[in-house]
Enzyme design. Structure first.
Site, mmCIF file in Angstrom:
data_model
loop_
_atom_site.group_PDB
_atom_site.id
_atom_site.type_symbol
_atom_site.label_atom_id
_atom_site.label_comp_id
_atom_site.label_asym_id
_atom_site.label_seq_id
_atom_site.Cartn_x
_atom_site.Cartn_y
_atom_site.Cartn_z
ATOM 1 N N LYS A 16 0.835 -1.205 0.000
ATOM 2 C CA LYS A 16 0.000 0.000 0.000
ATOM 3 C C LYS A 16 0.874 1.262 0.000
ATOM 4 C CE LYS A 16 -2.084 -1.366 3.825
ATOM 5 N NZ LYS A 16 -1.457 -2.690 4.076
ATOM 6 N N ARG A 91 -10.024 -0.064 8.182
ATOM 7 C CA ARG A 91 -9.711 -1.496 8.285
ATOM 8 C C ARG A 91 -10.653 -2.254 9.194
ATOM 9 N NH1 ARG A 91 -3.623 -0.546 8.614
ATOM 10 N NH2 ARG A 91 -3.125 -2.568 9.453
ATOM 11 N N ARG A 130 11.603 -5.909 4.736
ATOM 12 C CA ARG A 130 11.379 -4.473 4.535
ATOM 13 C C ARG A 130 12.364 -3.641 5.356
ATOM 14 N NH1 ARG A 130 5.571 -2.070 5.435
ATOM 15 N NH2 ARG A 130 5.773 -3.169 7.410
ATOM 16 N N ARG A 163 10.876 -2.059 11.080
ATOM 17 C CA ARG A 163 9.770 -1.700 11.964
ATOM 18 C C ARG A 163 9.626 -2.704 13.105
ATOM 19 N NH1 ARG A 163 4.643 -0.189 8.222
ATOM 20 N NH2 ARG A 163 3.617 -1.555 9.714
ATOM 21 N N ARG A 174 -0.877 -9.743 12.814
ATOM 22 C CA ARG A 174 -1.432 -8.717 11.902
ATOM 23 C C ARG A 174 -2.221 -9.369 10.774
ATOM 24 N NH1 ARG A 174 4.006 -6.126 10.504
ATOM 25 N NH2 ARG A 174 2.898 -4.803 9.016
HETATM 26 P P1 AP5 Z 1 4.753 -1.694 1.833
HETATM 27 O O1 AP5 Z 1 4.472 -0.815 0.678
HETATM 28 O O2 AP5 Z 1 5.492 -1.153 2.988
HETATM 29 O O3 AP5 Z 1 3.425 -2.488 2.281
HETATM 30 P P2 AP5 Z 1 2.156 -1.983 3.113
HETATM 31 O O4 AP5 Z 1 0.965 -2.579 2.483
HETATM 32 O O5 AP5 Z 1 2.206 -0.511 3.262
HETATM 33 O O6 AP5 Z 1 2.423 -2.742 4.463
HETATM 34 P P3 AP5 Z 1 2.297 -2.249 5.988
HETATM 35 O O7 AP5 Z 1 3.053 -3.211 6.822
HETATM 36 O O8 AP5 Z 1 2.670 -0.808 6.105
HETATM 37 O O9 AP5 Z 1 0.770 -2.434 6.216
HETATM 38 P P4 AP5 Z 1 0.049 -2.568 7.569
HETATM 39 O O10 AP5 Z 1 -1.347 -2.446 7.126
HETATM 40 O O11 AP5 Z 1 0.393 -3.750 8.348
HETATM 41 O O12 AP5 Z 1 0.694 -1.384 8.424
HETATM 42 P P5 AP5 Z 1 0.178 0.049 8.861
HETATM 43 O O13 AP5 Z 1 1.333 0.929 8.943
HETATM 44 O O14 AP5 Z 1 -0.991 0.445 8.054
HETATM 45 O O15 AP5 Z 1 5.592 -2.943 1.237
HETATM 46 C C1 AP5 Z 1 6.094 -3.945 2.100
HETATM 47 C C2 AP5 Z 1 7.464 -4.412 1.595
HETATM 48 O O16 AP5 Z 1 7.305 -5.043 0.326
HETATM 49 C C3 AP5 Z 1 8.485 -3.289 1.369
HETATM 50 O O17 AP5 Z 1 9.750 -3.769 1.721
HETATM 51 C C4 AP5 Z 1 8.407 -3.009 -0.128
HETATM 52 O O18 AP5 Z 1 9.629 -2.553 -0.641
HETATM 53 C C5 AP5 Z 1 8.040 -4.379 -0.685
HETATM 54 N N1 AP5 Z 1 7.157 -4.315 -1.856
HETATM 55 C C6 AP5 Z 1 6.062 -3.527 -2.004
HETATM 56 N N2 AP5 Z 1 5.463 -3.751 -3.191
HETATM 57 C C7 AP5 Z 1 6.200 -4.730 -3.793
HETATM 58 C C8 AP5 Z 1 6.081 -5.406 -5.038
HETATM 59 N N3 AP5 Z 1 5.083 -5.131 -5.905
HETATM 60 N N4 AP5 Z 1 6.990 -6.384 -5.333
HETATM 61 C C9 AP5 Z 1 8.000 -6.667 -4.447
HETATM 62 N N5 AP5 Z 1 8.155 -6.052 -3.269
HETATM 63 C C10 AP5 Z 1 7.275 -5.097 -2.934
HETATM 64 O O19 AP5 Z 1 -0.393 -0.254 10.340
HETATM 65 C C11 AP5 Z 1 0.500 -0.577 11.382
HETATM 66 C C12 AP5 Z 1 -0.284 -0.689 12.688
HETATM 67 O O20 AP5 Z 1 -0.869 0.584 13.019
HETATM 68 C C13 AP5 Z 1 -1.467 -1.662 12.681
HETATM 69 O O21 AP5 Z 1 -1.062 -2.977 12.971
HETATM 70 C C14 AP5 Z 1 -2.368 -1.056 13.773
HETATM 71 O O22 AP5 Z 1 -1.896 -1.382 15.044
HETATM 72 C C15 AP5 Z 1 -2.187 0.438 13.555
HETATM 73 N N6 AP5 Z 1 -3.162 0.995 12.607
HETATM 74 C C16 AP5 Z 1 -2.889 1.592 11.413
HETATM 75 N N7 AP5 Z 1 -4.010 1.973 10.790
HETATM 76 C C17 AP5 Z 1 -5.044 1.600 11.596
HETATM 77 C C18 AP5 Z 1 -6.449 1.705 11.491
HETATM 78 N N8 AP5 Z 1 -7.042 2.246 10.409
HETATM 79 N N9 AP5 Z 1 -7.192 1.203 12.501
HETATM 80 C C19 AP5 Z 1 -6.634 0.652 13.595
HETATM 81 N N10 AP5 Z 1 -5.301 0.510 13.747
HETATM 82 C C20 AP5 Z 1 -4.496 0.990 12.758
HETATM 83 MG MG MG Z 2 2.418 0.800 4.903
#
Ligand code: AP5
Ligand code: MG
Ligand code: ZN
Length: 216
Positions: A16, A91, A130, A163, A174
């Site tokens: 994302k 989410r 990552r 992270r 997760r």
């Molecule tokens: P990346 O682009 O970083 O993936 P992402 O989908 O952004 O993954 P996240 O881990 O950030 O998602 P998440 O939903 O768990 O975390 P968030 O920060 O939202 O890509 C991942 C890796 O793959 C990278 O190394 C990249 O280089 C590689 N990559 C990407 N695309 C690729 C491709 N096409 N091919 C090959 N490699 C690729 O949430 C974290 C925490 O915050 C949650 O657990 C929760 O506690 C809290 N939180 C956040 N939002 C909410 C909400 N709305 N409600 C409640 N709690 C929340």
């Molecule tokens: Mg992210």
């Protein structure tokens, strides 16, 4: 230019944050990543950060009312008037319903929800390798998108870190939370006729191209 209000929906590690970047460049609209907002609050040691950290380290979701409050404020800001890209929000069903109510009030409907389909084994490999820039937030992967110099950000020279929630136990939690609480949103938005499903397992350039095709 057309207003664009997008949601990037997908499991942890779906890409994302990575996909948000080319979309920002194309449409000149901000990315609203609730995860980034929370990590910034943790870094700054604010009350929000202190309470959120416990949930995040476990791989659980931060309570809906906290998240909804943050988003409501954020989308009213001037830079969000041409549109925005939600990354990691909504989410849960209550978050999606709250968003619908606000958007209705503002008279600003969603343009599309991009559903990034990626198998679990792929996301585990992505998250385990990552690396994120501590300074500018740029994303790397030790195998798929390695920095020119190990541990150093290509964009700004900042330090790359792993992270806290990218360890195997938290990744599994997760993914379970995603299956239970976020996956049902696909059906929710399908019913509204706004869902666009793309193959998020392809390489990053192809994913970006598929997303751009999906929203025109
Ligand atoms: P990346 O682009 O970083 O993936 P992402 O989908 O952004 O993954 P996240 O881990 O950030 O998602 P998440 O939903 O768990 O975390 P968030 O920060 O939202 O890509 C991942 C890796 O793959 C990278 O190394 C990249 O280089 C590689 N990559 C990407 N695309 C690729 C491709 N096409 N091919 C090959 N490699 C690729 O949430 C974290 C925490 O915050 C949650 O657990 C929760 O506690 C809290 N939180 C956040 N939002 C909410 C909400 N709305 N409600 C409640 N709690 C929340
Ligand atoms: Mg992210
Ligand atoms: Zn950087």
């Amino acid at each position: 230019m057309q207003t664009m209000r997008l949601i990037l929906l997908g499991p942890p590690g779906a890409g994302k944050g990575t996909l948000a970047k080319p979309l920002i460049e194309k449409y000149h609209i901000p990315q609203i990543s609730t995860g980034d907002i929370l990590r910034q609050a943790v870094k700054n040691g604010t009350e929000l950060g202190k309470s959120a950290k416990t949930y995040m380290d476990r791989g659980d979701l931060v309570p809906d009312d906290v998240i909804i409050g943050i988003v409501k404020e954020r989308i009213k800001a001037a830079d969000c008037q041409p549109g925005y890209i939600f990354d990691g929000f909504p989410r849960t069903l209550p978050q999606a319903e709250a968003l619908d109510r606000v958007l209705k009030e503002l008279g600003t409907p969603l343009t599309a929800v991009i559903n990034m389909e990626v198998p679990e084994d792929v996301v585990v490999t992505r998250l385990s390798g990552r690396r994120t820039c501590r300074n500018c937030g740029a994303l790397f992967h030790i195998a798929f998108n390695p920095p020119a110099q190990e541990g150093v950000c290509n964009a700004c020279g900042g330090e790359l870190y792993q992270r806290d929630d990218d360890n195997e136990t938290t990744i599994r939690q997760r993914l379970g939370v995603y299956r239970q609480q976020t996956f049902p949103l696909i059906e929710y938005y399908a019913k509204q006729g706004v869902i666009k499903t793309i193959d998020g397992a392809a390489d990053a350039k192809e994913v970006a191209a598929a997303a751009l095709r999906a929203v025109v």
